[in-house]
Each structure stands twice: as structure tokens, then as C-alpha cells.
Motif scaffolding. Structure first.
Motif, mmCIF file in Angstrom:
data_model
loop_
_atom_site.group_PDB
_atom_site.id
_atom_site.type_symbol
_atom_site.label_atom_id
_atom_site.label_comp_id
_atom_site.label_asym_id
_atom_site.label_seq_id
_atom_site.Cartn_x
_atom_site.Cartn_y
_atom_site.Cartn_z
ATOM 1 N N LEU A 133 39.145 46.738 48.292
ATOM 2 C CA LEU A 133 38.431 47.079 47.066
ATOM 3 C C LEU A 133 38.700 46.115 45.915
ATOM 4 C CD1 LEU A 133 38.843 50.979 46.967
ATOM 5 C CD2 LEU A 133 37.224 49.584 48.275
ATOM 6 N N LEU A 134 39.827 45.430 45.937
ATOM 7 C CA LEU A 134 40.191 44.554 44.824
ATOM 8 C C LEU A 134 40.104 43.070 45.175
ATOM 9 C CD1 LEU A 134 43.243 46.517 43.364
ATOM 10 C CD2 LEU A 134 40.866 46.545 42.604
ATOM 11 N N VAL A 135 39.574 42.765 46.338
ATOM 12 C CA VAL A 135 39.417 41.361 46.729
ATOM 13 C C VAL A 135 38.365 40.702 45.846
ATOM 14 C CG1 VAL A 135 38.602 39.850 48.590
ATOM 15 C CG2 VAL A 135 40.184 41.718 49.092
ATOM 16 N N ASP A 136 38.644 39.482 45.395
ATOM 17 C CA ASP A 136 37.724 38.807 44.478
ATOM 18 C C ASP A 136 36.959 37.669 45.152
ATOM 19 O OD1 ASP A 136 39.752 37.004 44.783
ATOM 20 O OD2 ASP A 136 40.199 36.768 42.638
ATOM 21 N N GLN A 137 36.708 37.807 46.455
ATOM 22 C CA GLN A 137 35.993 36.785 47.219
ATOM 23 C C GLN A 137 34.674 37.337 47.736
ATOM 24 O OE1 GLN A 137 38.558 35.741 50.486
ATOM 25 N NE2 GLN A 137 40.380 35.698 49.201
ATOM 26 N N GLY A 138 33.644 36.489 47.755
ATOM 27 C CA GLY A 138 32.374 36.835 48.371
ATOM 28 C C GLY A 138 31.778 38.118 47.828
ATOM 29 N N TRP A 140 32.739 41.056 48.267
ATOM 30 C CA TRP A 140 33.767 42.004 47.825
ATOM 31 C C TRP A 140 34.034 41.914 46.329
ATOM 32 C CZ3 TRP A 140 34.957 45.645 51.165
ATOM 33 C CH2 TRP A 140 34.840 45.387 52.530
ATOM 34 N N ALA A 141 33.796 40.761 45.735
ATOM 35 C CA ALA A 141 34.124 40.563 44.318
ATOM 36 C C ALA A 141 33.367 41.532 43.412
ATOM 37 C CB ALA A 141 33.828 39.117 43.915
ATOM 38 N N ALA A 142 32.233 42.053 43.873
ATOM 39 C CA ALA A 142 31.440 42.975 43.053
ATOM 40 C C ALA A 142 32.047 44.367 42.989
ATOM 41 C CB ALA A 142 30.021 43.060 43.602
ATOM 42 N N VAL A 143 32.917 44.705 43.937
ATOM 43 C CA VAL A 143 33.408 46.087 44.036
ATOM 44 C C VAL A 143 34.202 46.490 42.800
ATOM 45 C CG1 VAL A 143 34.900 47.663 45.343
ATOM 46 C CG2 VAL A 143 33.403 46.053 46.554
ATOM 47 N N ARG A 144 35.046 45.598 42.295
ATOM 48 C CA ARG A 144 35.936 45.966 41.182
ATOM 49 C C ARG A 144 35.169 46.473 39.979
ATOM 50 N NH1 ARG A 144 38.226 48.307 38.348
ATOM 51 N NH2 ARG A 144 40.264 48.063 37.343
ATOM 52 N N ALA A 190 47.412 42.876 55.486
ATOM 53 C CA ALA A 190 48.274 43.457 54.449
ATOM 54 C C ALA A 190 48.681 42.415 53.414
ATOM 55 C CB ALA A 190 49.511 44.083 55.085
ATOM 56 N N GLU A 191 48.953 41.211 53.857
ATOM 57 C CA GLU A 191 49.345 40.153 52.925
ATOM 58 C C GLU A 191 48.194 39.783 51.999
ATOM 59 O OE1 GLU A 191 50.742 37.199 55.641
ATOM 60 O OE2 GLU A 191 52.577 38.344 56.120
ATOM 61 N N LEU A 192 46.973 39.752 52.531
ATOM 62 C CA LEU A 192 45.802 39.512 51.683
ATOM 63 C C LEU A 192 45.650 40.621 50.652
ATOM 64 C CD1 LEU A 192 43.067 38.182 50.939
ATOM 65 C CD2 LEU A 192 42.044 39.495 52.811
ATOM 66 N N ILE A 193 45.779 41.852 51.094
ATOM 67 C CA ILE A 193 45.613 43.003 50.203
ATOM 68 C C ILE A 193 46.682 43.013 49.120
ATOM 69 C CG2 ILE A 193 45.618 45.535 50.128
ATOM 70 C CD1 ILE A 193 44.637 45.249 53.177
ATOM 71 N N ALA A 194 47.925 42.696 49.481
ATOM 72 C CA ALA A 194 49.015 42.681 48.500
ATOM 73 C C ALA A 194 48.726 41.701 47.368
ATOM 74 C CB ALA A 194 50.327 42.323 49.183
ATOM 75 N N GLY A 195 48.014 40.639 47.665
ATOM 76 C CA GLY A 195 47.677 39.662 46.642
ATOM 77 C C GLY A 195 46.656 40.145 45.636
ATOM 78 N N ALA A 198 47.365 43.058 41.405
ATOM 79 C CA ALA A 198 47.341 42.839 39.954
ATOM 80 C C ALA A 198 46.016 43.264 39.324
ATOM 81 C CB ALA A 198 47.615 41.369 39.638
ATOM 82 N N ARG A 199 44.976 43.425 40.131
ATOM 83 C CA ARG A 199 43.669 43.818 39.602
ATOM 84 C C ARG A 199 43.523 45.335 39.467
ATOM 85 N NH1 ARG A 199 38.739 41.573 42.355
ATOM 86 N NH2 ARG A 199 37.934 41.352 40.232
#
Length: 209
Positions: A133-138, A140-144, A190-195, A198-199
Motif C-alpha cells: 500500500l505504501l510502495v511509491d513505484q509504478g 502502486w504509487a497512486a494508492v497512498r 518483506a525488505e521492500l515493504i520495510a522500506g 516512513a510513508r
């Protein structure tokens, strides 16, 4: 879960549901962190005020994952229909007079079932939960921007991984394969999600148990 913490989160969700217009609460975190359990608890506590619409309904089908060569890492960020999920959130943010229907992922089938989750127009809070939900790529970036609040759930790594292995075993994987999955492709996710933590508007750390 710490009951006093859960009670405070239920109160926060209830306030979000009570401001007079449709709101969306997003709950995210790494696999095994407890986000699905928390989301289900909040919806149960709020009763008719909330509906749960998990991101997992947008898993690509088994056939499509095999076609793309991604089946062995099902659950990775590119094994979902991100654009479809974004379209659903946009519909949910601006409810019309009709019920919106969302898909549901069935773990017993390893497939999503279209139109399985009804969201009536008078439900003030939609709770969605998922990994990205907080990924800022592609896409997915619209979800936030489509969720009114985003909560990030975490727990100590030993607990999270043991839960994840147990989950895989419960759904039919042999123990060695379950560990390989939890410490392999799931850990990379999990490592991607942990990054993305902060959002989040709120970070929630549960004690083991």
C-alpha cells in the motif's frame, strides 16, 4: 496483540468512520506482521460502520502467473493487478447509489473470486490491508493518496518469520518448503515493504504473542 493498543486503534478507526463521508483506512506491513488480524478485528468491532476489502483480491490468477513465469514467487509485487486495485479504491472513495463489489482471494483455491465482497454505499469506512500500500513505484504509487490513513504494522522478526512458516505449513506446504519460501521470496518482499514504513501515518509495533 496488546489489547490496550488494539482498543486505541479501534477508537481511532471509529473516529475516522464518523466524520460524515466515506473514508479508506489502509493497513500494511510485511508478511506475518499481523496486519490481516488487526484489519479483521477493527472491522468486527465497528460492525456495520466498516467493510474489509483486502488487496489480495488482486492476485493474478494461477494460469497467468504460470504464463508469466512468476508462479514460484507468488506474492511478489509484480504478481498483482496494481492498476485494478487502484481503480477499485477510486470507486470506493466516491460511492454512488449502488453497491461496489470487490474480489476476494481464497487461500483454499489459491484464486481470487470476482464480486465476492459487497460494499454498500452507506458504509462509512473501508478497511483495506496488504503488503504494498505504501510502495511509491509504478501503479502502486497512486494508492497512498487514495487512503485517508495508512498504518504500518510490525513485530519482531523471529515472531514474524515463525508465523509465516506456520502459515505456509497450514496451507499445505511441507515444512522445508515453507521455510524456503518464508526466508526466500517472502523475505525479499518483506525488505521492500520495510522500506515504505516512513510513508505511514502511524507505525504500530505489537509484542510477540
Amino acid at each position: 496483540m496488546d489489547e490496550s493498543t488494539v482498543d486505541a486503534l479501534v477508537t481511532r478507526a471509529r473516529l475516522l468512520a464518523g466524520d460524515g463521508r466515506r473514508r479508506i483506512l489502509g493497513i500494511t506491513g510485511a508478511p506475518g506482521a499481523g496486519k490481516s488480524t488487526l484489519a479483521a478485528r477493527i472491522v468486527a468491532e465497528l460492525g456495520p460502520l466498516a467493510t474489509l476489502v483486502p488487496m489480495d483480491g488482486y492476485h493474478l490468477s494461477e494460469a497467468e502467473l504460470h504464463r508469466l513465469g512468476r508462479h514460484d514467487r507468488k506474492g511478489a509485487i509484480d504478481t498483482f493487478d496494481a492498476a485494478g486495485f487502484v481503480c477499485l479504491l477510486r470507486r470506493l472513495r466516491a460511492p454512488g447509489p449502488a453497491t461496489v463489489y470487490a474480489p476476494e482471494f481464497r487461500r483454499d483455491l489459491e484464486e481470487s473470486i470476482a464480486g465476492a465482497i459487497p460494499v454498500p454505499p452507506d458504509v462509512p469506512l473501508v478497511v483495506t490491508e496488504g503488503n504494498y500500500l505504501l510502495v511509491d513505484q509504478g501503479e502502486w504509487a497512486a494508492v497512498r493518496d487514495l487512503v485517508d490513513e495508512a498504518w504500518y504494522v510490525e513485530v519482531d522478526e523471529e515472531t514474524r518469520l515463525s508465523r509465516l512458516v506456520a502459515r505456509h505449513v497450514a496451507f499445505g506446504r511441507p515444512p522445508r518448503e515453507a521455510e524456503h519460501r518464508a526466508y526466500g521470496s517472502d523475505q525479499r518482499n518483506a525488505e521492500l515493504i520495510a522500506g515504505t514504513r516512513a510513508r505511514a501515518d502511524l507505525r504500530i509495533r505489537f509484542a510477540a504473542g
